[in-house]
Design a protein around this motif. Structure first.
Motif, PDB file in Angstrom:
ATOM      1  N   VAL A 167      43.966  29.930  57.136  1.00 22.49           N
ATOM      2  CA  VAL A 167      44.130  29.669  55.708  1.00 22.49           C
ATOM      3  C   VAL A 167      43.207  30.558  54.878  1.00 22.49           C
ATOM      4  O   VAL A 167      42.896  30.241  53.733  1.00 22.49           O
ATOM      5  CB  VAL A 167      43.900  28.183  55.378  1.00 22.49           C
ATOM      6  CG1 VAL A 167      44.978  27.317  55.995  1.00 22.49           C
ATOM      7  CG2 VAL A 167      42.521  27.733  55.843  1.00 22.49           C
ATOM      8  N   SER A 168      42.809  31.697  55.436  1.00 26.32           N
ATOM      9  CA  SER A 168      41.945  32.621  54.723  1.00 26.32           C
ATOM     10  C   SER A 168      42.665  33.217  53.521  1.00 26.32           C
ATOM     11  O   SER A 168      43.882  33.415  53.534  1.00 26.32           O
ATOM     12  CB  SER A 168      41.507  33.751  55.658  1.00 26.32           C
ATOM     13  OG  SER A 168      40.806  34.757  54.950  1.00 26.32           O
ATOM     14  N   HIS A 169      41.903  33.534  52.473  1.00 28.02           N
ATOM     15  CA  HIS A 169      42.435  34.198  51.281  1.00 28.02           C
ATOM     16  C   HIS A 169      42.419  35.721  51.422  1.00 28.02           C
ATOM     17  O   HIS A 169      42.793  36.420  50.479  1.00 28.02           O
ATOM     18  CB  HIS A 169      41.632  33.792  50.046  1.00 28.02           C
ATOM     19  CG  HIS A 169      41.920  32.390  49.595  1.00 28.02           C
ATOM     20  ND1 HIS A 169      41.749  31.982  48.295  1.00 28.02           N
ATOM     21  CD2 HIS A 169      42.367  31.305  50.261  1.00 28.02           C
ATOM     22  CE1 HIS A 169      42.070  30.704  48.177  1.00 28.02           C
ATOM     23  NE2 HIS A 169      42.445  30.278  49.369  1.00 28.02           N
ATOM     24  N   ILE A 170      41.981  36.216  52.562  1.00 30.48           N
ATOM     25  CA  ILE A 170      41.991  37.650  52.843  1.00 30.48           C
ATOM     26  C   ILE A 170      42.738  37.864  54.159  1.00 30.48           C
ATOM     27  O   ILE A 170      42.340  37.325  55.197  1.00 30.48           O
ATOM     28  CB  ILE A 170      40.560  38.228  52.961  1.00 30.48           C
ATOM     29  CG1 ILE A 170      39.751  37.917  51.696  1.00 30.48           C
ATOM     30  CG2 ILE A 170      40.599  39.722  53.234  1.00 30.48           C
ATOM     31  CD1 ILE A 170      38.294  38.311  51.800  1.00 30.48           C
ATOM     32  N   ALA A 181      44.031  40.313  49.366  1.00 35.17           N
ATOM     33  CA  ALA A 181      43.263  39.115  49.033  1.00 35.17           C
ATOM     34  C   ALA A 181      43.800  38.551  47.724  1.00 35.17           C
ATOM     35  O   ALA A 181      44.313  39.291  46.884  1.00 35.17           O
ATOM     36  CB  ALA A 181      41.782  39.448  48.907  1.00 35.17           C
ATOM     37  N   PHE A 182      43.687  37.225  47.559  1.00 32.77           N
ATOM     38  CA  PHE A 182      44.164  36.627  46.309  1.00 32.77           C
ATOM     39  C   PHE A 182      43.145  35.645  45.765  1.00 32.77           C
ATOM     40  O   PHE A 182      42.325  35.075  46.488  1.00 32.77           O
ATOM     41  CB  PHE A 182      45.516  35.943  46.500  1.00 32.77           C
ATOM     42  CG  PHE A 182      45.443  34.571  47.122  1.00 32.77           C
ATOM     43  CD1 PHE A 182      45.274  33.431  46.334  1.00 32.77           C
ATOM     44  CD2 PHE A 182      45.536  34.411  48.505  1.00 32.77           C
ATOM     45  CE1 PHE A 182      45.199  32.165  46.900  1.00 32.77           C
ATOM     46  CE2 PHE A 182      45.462  33.154  49.078  1.00 32.77           C
ATOM     47  CZ  PHE A 182      45.290  32.030  48.285  1.00 32.77           C
ATOM     48  N   VAL A 183      43.220  35.462  44.447  1.00 30.64           N
ATOM     49  CA  VAL A 183      42.471  34.421  43.745  1.00 30.64           C
ATOM     50  C   VAL A 183      43.456  33.696  42.843  1.00 30.64           C
ATOM     51  O   VAL A 183      44.196  34.325  42.084  1.00 30.64           O
ATOM     52  CB  VAL A 183      41.322  34.997  42.903  1.00 30.64           C
ATOM     53  CG1 VAL A 183      40.646  33.896  42.092  1.00 30.64           C
ATOM     54  CG2 VAL A 183      40.313  35.697  43.789  1.00 30.64           C
ATOM     55  N   SER A 184      43.497  32.377  42.955  1.00 27.04           N
ATOM     56  CA  SER A 184      44.367  31.569  42.102  1.00 27.04           C
ATOM     57  C   SER A 184      43.640  31.225  40.812  1.00 27.04           C
ATOM     58  O   SER A 184      42.433  30.989  40.811  1.00 27.04           O
ATOM     59  CB  SER A 184      44.764  30.282  42.830  1.00 27.04           C
ATOM     60  OG  SER A 184      45.442  29.383  41.974  1.00 27.04           O
ATOM     61  N   GLY A 196      48.936  31.411  37.654  1.00 23.42           N
ATOM     62  CA  GLY A 196      48.924  32.804  38.078  1.00 23.42           C
ATOM     63  C   GLY A 196      47.969  33.074  39.221  1.00 23.42           C
ATOM     64  O   GLY A 196      47.053  32.290  39.491  1.00 23.42           O
ATOM     65  N   TRP A 197      48.221  34.174  39.928  1.00 23.08           N
ATOM     66  CA  TRP A 197      47.313  34.680  40.957  1.00 23.08           C
ATOM     67  C   TRP A 197      46.911  36.104  40.600  1.00 23.08           C
ATOM     68  O   TRP A 197      47.662  36.820  39.934  1.00 23.08           O
ATOM     69  CB  TRP A 197      47.983  34.697  42.328  1.00 23.08           C
ATOM     70  CG  TRP A 197      48.081  33.383  43.032  1.00 23.08           C
ATOM     71  CD1 TRP A 197      47.927  32.146  42.500  1.00 23.08           C
ATOM     72  CD2 TRP A 197      48.379  33.199  44.419  1.00 23.08           C
ATOM     73  NE1 TRP A 197      48.116  31.189  43.456  1.00 23.08           N
ATOM     74  CE2 TRP A 197      48.389  31.808  44.651  1.00 23.08           C
ATOM     75  CE3 TRP A 197      48.641  34.061  45.474  1.00 23.08           C
ATOM     76  CZ2 TRP A 197      48.652  31.270  45.914  1.00 23.08           C
ATOM     77  CZ3 TRP A 197      48.900  33.533  46.724  1.00 23.08           C
ATOM     78  CH2 TRP A 197      48.894  32.146  46.944  1.00 23.08           C
ATOM     79  N   MET A 198      45.756  36.524  41.066  1.00 23.56           N
ATOM     80  CA  MET A 198      45.354  37.909  41.089  1.00 23.56           C
ATOM     81  C   MET A 198      45.391  38.376  42.545  1.00 23.56           C
ATOM     82  O   MET A 198      44.769  37.748  43.410  1.00 23.56           O
ATOM     83  CB  MET A 198      43.950  38.105  40.514  1.00 23.56           C
ATOM     84  CG  MET A 198      43.859  37.894  39.027  1.00 23.56           C
ATOM     85  SD  MET A 198      44.747  39.169  38.094  1.00 23.56           S
ATOM     86  CE  MET A 198      44.419  38.621  36.414  1.00 23.56           C
TER      87      MET A 198
END
Length: 277
Positions: A167-170, A181-184, A196-198
């Protein structure tokens, strides 16, 4: 005995309001009997429906209700054909087991076997038909959950995360061409809200990918449905950063979000696993 105990609990939880002295009413022409009950007038104004959830709140599993039905003259509705339908409006489905309804007299009907199969937004649609006069009241329950220790017992299969799931974001792409990689925004991703996500994309050697074409899809692998929206890259912010809009997850559980990335004649896919609560 079981019904008597439930009725005693009902009296303790919902003290009868002294209507004659206080003039308490639920809506114009209709009387609300209990201070803490739920109260709705049917869509065409033919009836009022007052609902008491035994136990205090609707939760995952089997529930029991009492409903009181009055007509437009504020008289008890007796001998009516009542149906109660649990429904998930965001999912477009109900449940297999139908509630069992028993008339108790004086406009009171008990509703047992009210199945709530998973957490989320639910409606209870109460249809009243007396003498061909049919109308519907809809009660909304936006945050149904399985409380406390009962959560694991009632949690459907699709709510479980497979053992060892990353479940890593990278993540690296499947073919090893890209790292993403993402940031919500907000973090964590909310339930049933468009957000949105970046997304940041670089090559395997760490060079930002500034010219990617990206398509997005998402689904719940153990529930058989996708996202209710069609997310897309709204802006290329430069430096390998992409602004993704239209993300929406309509229920808790295990979600998979796929980004198909094309750049420099190379196409590869990055997959993120989410466990949303």
């Amino acid at each position: 005995m079981k019904r008597l105990a439930a009725s005693l609990a009902l009296v303790l939880l919902f003290p009868l309001v002294a209507l004659a002295s206080e003039g308490h009413s639920g809506a114009e022409g209709f009387t609300k009997h209990y201070a803490n009950s739920l109260f709705e007038v049917t869509e065409n104004g033919l009836y009022s429906v007052e609902m008491l959830v035994l136990g205090g709140e609707l939760s995952v599993g089997m529930n029991t209700l009492d409903i009181i039905v009055h007509d437009a003259k504020d008289s008890d509705v007796m001998g009516a054909d009542i149906t109660v339908t649990p429904w998930m409006p965001d999912m477009g489905h109900g449940v297999k087991e139908q509630p069992v309804i028993t008339e108790r007299g004086g406009g009171l009907y008990s509703v047992e076997n009210v199945e709530i199969s998973m957490p989320g937004l639910w409606e209870l649609r109460v249809q009243v038909d007396r003498g061909g006069q049919e109308d519907v009241a809809v009660f909304s329950f936006p945050g149904v959950h399985a409380a406390g220790a009962a959560m694991e017992e009632h949690m459907p299969t699709h709510m479980m995360v497979p053992e060892g799931l990353n479940v890593s974001h990278i993540r690296m792409s499947e073919g090893g061409a890209f790292r993403a990689a993402f940031v919500s925004e907000p973090t964590p991703s909310p339930i049933n809200k468009v957000h949105g996500w970046m997304l940041y994309v670089e090559t395997a050697d760490g060079t930002p990918v500034t010219d990617a074409e990206i398509t997005i899809s998402g689904d719940m692998p153990e529930h058989g449905h996708g996202m209710p929206t069609k997310p897309r890259v709204a802006r290329n912010l430069g430096g390998g950063v992409y602004d993704v809009e239209g993300m929406k997850f309509q229920m808790p559980g295990w979600w998979v979000v796929n980004f198909t990335i094309s750049s420099g004649g190379v196409e590869d896919r990055v997959t993120f696993n989410l466990q949303l609560r």
